[in-house]
Design a protein around this motif. Structure first.
Motif, short mmCIF file in Angstrom:
data_model
loop_
_atom_site.label_atom_id
_atom_site.label_comp_id
_atom_site.label_asym_id
_atom_site.label_seq_id
_atom_site.Cartn_x
_atom_site.Cartn_y
_atom_site.Cartn_z
N PRO A 152 5.11 0.04 10.27
CA PRO A 152 4.41 0.54 11.46
C PRO A 152 4.53 2.04 11.70
CG PRO A 152 5.61 -1.48 11.96
CD PRO A 152 6.04 -1.05 10.61
N ASP A 153 5.62 2.64 11.22
CA ASP A 153 5.83 4.06 11.47
C ASP A 153 5.25 4.96 10.38
OD1 ASP A 153 7.20 3.44 13.81
OD2 ASP A 153 9.10 3.24 12.76
N ARG A 154 4.64 4.35 9.37
CA ARG A 154 4.09 5.14 8.26
C ARG A 154 2.61 5.45 8.48
NH1 ARG A 154 7.62 6.41 3.60
NH2 ARG A 154 9.40 5.01 3.85
N VAL A 155 2.21 6.65 8.09
CA VAL A 155 0.79 7.00 8.06
C VAL A 155 0.14 6.26 6.89
CG1 VAL A 155 -0.86 8.89 7.73
CG2 VAL A 155 1.25 9.26 9.06
N PHE A 156 -1.08 5.76 7.10
CA PHE A 156 -1.71 4.92 6.08
C PHE A 156 -1.80 5.62 4.73
CE2 PHE A 156 -5.57 3.66 3.75
CZ PHE A 156 -5.23 2.36 3.46
N ALA A 157 -2.21 6.88 4.71
CA ALA A 157 -2.37 7.59 3.43
C ALA A 157 -1.06 7.66 2.67
CB ALA A 157 -2.92 8.99 3.68
N ASP A 158 0.04 7.92 3.38
CA ASP A 158 1.35 7.98 2.73
C ASP A 158 1.76 6.60 2.23
OD1 ASP A 158 1.43 10.66 3.32
OD2 ASP A 158 2.66 10.41 5.13
N PHE A 159 1.52 5.58 3.06
CA PHE A 159 1.85 4.20 2.70
C PHE A 159 1.08 3.80 1.45
CE2 PHE A 159 1.07 -0.42 3.12
CZ PHE A 159 2.37 -0.88 3.26
N ARG A 160 -0.19 4.11 1.41
CA ARG A 160 -1.01 3.75 0.26
C ARG A 160 -0.50 4.42 -1.01
NH1 ARG A 160 -7.67 4.07 -0.17
NH2 ARG A 160 -7.80 3.26 -2.30
N ALA A 161 -0.15 5.68 -0.92
CA ALA A 161 0.35 6.41 -2.10
C ALA A 161 1.65 5.78 -2.61
CB ALA A 161 0.58 7.87 -1.74
N ILE A 162 2.52 5.38 -1.71
CA ILE A 162 3.78 4.75 -2.11
C ILE A 162 3.51 3.41 -2.79
CG2 ILE A 162 5.90 3.67 -1.24
CD1 ILE A 162 5.90 5.84 0.97
N VAL A 163 2.65 2.60 -2.21
CA VAL A 163 2.33 1.29 -2.77
C VAL A 163 1.72 1.43 -4.17
CG1 VAL A 163 0.81 -0.72 -2.55
CG2 VAL A 163 2.06 0.14 -0.55
N GLU A 164 0.79 2.36 -4.32
CA GLU A 164 0.13 2.52 -5.62
C GLU A 164 1.08 3.09 -6.67
OE1 GLU A 164 -3.31 4.82 -4.61
OE2 GLU A 164 -4.47 3.05 -4.01
N GLY A 165 2.17 3.71 -6.22
CA GLY A 165 3.15 4.24 -7.16
C GLY A 165 4.33 3.33 -7.43
N MET A 166 4.34 2.16 -6.85
CA MET A 166 5.47 1.23 -7.00
C MET A 166 5.57 0.63 -8.40
SD MET A 166 5.72 -1.20 -3.67
CE MET A 166 6.04 -0.55 -2.03
N GLY A 167 4.42 0.49 -9.06
CA GLY A 167 4.42 -0.18 -10.36
C GLY A 167 4.43 -1.69 -10.23
N LEU A 168 3.74 -2.21 -9.22
CA LEU A 168 3.66 -3.67 -9.04
C LEU A 168 2.93 -4.29 -10.23
CD1 LEU A 168 2.68 -3.79 -5.26
CD2 LEU A 168 4.84 -4.58 -6.24
N ARG A 169 3.55 -5.33 -10.82
CA ARG A 169 2.97 -6.00 -11.98
C ARG A 169 2.98 -7.51 -11.78
NH1 ARG A 169 5.91 -1.73 -14.16
NH2 ARG A 169 4.70 -0.31 -15.48
N ASP A 170 2.05 -8.16 -12.45
CA ASP A 170 1.95 -9.62 -12.44
C ASP A 170 1.69 -10.20 -11.05
OD1 ASP A 170 2.49 -9.67 -15.21
OD2 ASP A 170 4.64 -9.57 -14.82
N VAL A 171 1.15 -9.39 -10.16
CA VAL A 171 0.76 -9.85 -8.83
C VAL A 171 -0.55 -9.17 -8.44
CG1 VAL A 171 3.09 -10.35 -7.99
CG2 VAL A 171 2.14 -8.04 -7.69
N MET A 172 -1.22 -9.72 -7.43
CA MET A 172 -2.37 -9.08 -6.81
C MET A 172 -1.90 -8.45 -5.51
SD MET A 172 -5.19 -9.45 -8.59
CE MET A 172 -6.40 -9.03 -7.33
N PHE A 173 -2.36 -7.24 -5.21
CA PHE A 173 -2.00 -6.68 -3.92
C PHE A 173 -3.21 -6.01 -3.29
CE2 PHE A 173 -1.16 -3.18 -6.86
CZ PHE A 173 -1.59 -2.05 -6.18
#
Length: 264
Positions: A152-173
């Motif tokens: 809730p305290d994160r700005v969407f653009a920053d949150f999106r950048a973090i999520v896209e940089g996580m390296g999530l694999r074998d899942v849909m997000f």
């Protein structure tokens, strides 16, 4: 077959649909069209909207495709879970906690109950008095249908950048409009669940209409439009969804969904 998203497409932030939308949904169902709700909401918060809408579709696709329910009036809530797709949340949970240590996380289990690290907004999961708060270790124990991450305290653009940089694999997000992230098993989307129902019911691909407004509707609109059907984006949708759609209607405030239905 008419596949409709709920939040931002059918209902507003207060969970209300306009009189025009409610009237067109009822007319569509009464004239023989097959309504299909496709939403990121849990089944419990989805069912709670139907009385307000005045329609009770035969199928509900909830949790962004991970859970499918069929109308069963004798069951509590009037629906029975007929398909649930799960995954092991442990590897994903470790990544999320590493990159977003301030995040609030919830998981939906096979039986439709939730576990939470912190209280969640009640509109899309469960009422606050039913939310079961647990440790991160307990959160990751056993298969789950989906994981929800909010910051809730994160700005969407920053949150999106973090999520896209996580390296999530074998899942849909998929991302929400705010700092909200839904995670499911690889290949699980609203579109995959809708296609299973379409195939089972025998609708031709050119007899499919889907309407949505968010990032989690991209695959749904692409699927609907792929073979002669219609994938309609709401006018206020993000650029990515507008690009995926075959048509664009008015915004929620302009009763865009009612406009589409009235033309059928």
């Amino acid at each position: 077959m008419i596949a409709i998203d709920l939040d931002g497409t059918t209902i507003d932030e207060q969970g209300q649909a306009s009189p025009a939308v409610r009237a067109e949904l009822r007319r569509a169902q009464q004239t023989g069209h097959h309504l299909l709700v496709t939403t990121g909401r849990s089944w419990l918060t989805t069912v709670s909207v139907l009385d307000h809408l005045g329609v009770w579709p035969e199928y509900l696709v909830c949790s962004n495709g991970a859970v499918t329910l069929r109308r069963a009036p004798s069951e509590p809530g009037g629906y029975r879970r007929i398909h649930v797709t799960t995954f092991d949340p442990s590897p994903v949970l470790a990544l999320v906690l590493t990159h977003l240590p301030d995040a609030r996380i919830a998981v939906e289990t096979e039986d439709g109950t939730y576990r939470y690290t912190h209280p969640f907004p009640p509109a899309t999961t469960e009422p606050v008095d039913r939310q079961h708060i647990v440790s991160a270790d307990e959160l990751g124990s056993g298969p789950v249908a989906r994981m929800v991450v909010i910051a809730p305290d994160r700005v969407f653009a920053d949150f999106r950048a973090i999520v896209e940089g996580m390296g999530l694999r074998d899942v849909m997000f998929t991302l929400g409009w705010t700092a909200w992230l839904d995670i499911a098993r690889a290949g699980v989307t609203k579109a995959s669940a809708a296609e299973s129902i379409r195939s089972e019911r025998g609708f031709g691909r050119d007899r499919v209409l889907a309407v949505g407004d968010g990032f989690n509707d991209i695959e749904l609109l692409q699927w609907a439009a792929a073979r002669g059907g219609r994938g309609v984006a709401m006018g206020h949708a993000p650029a990515e969804l507008l690009a995926a759609a075959s048509e664009v209607t008015g915004s929620l405030a302009e009763d865009g969904l009612a406009t589409v239905l009235a033309g059928m």
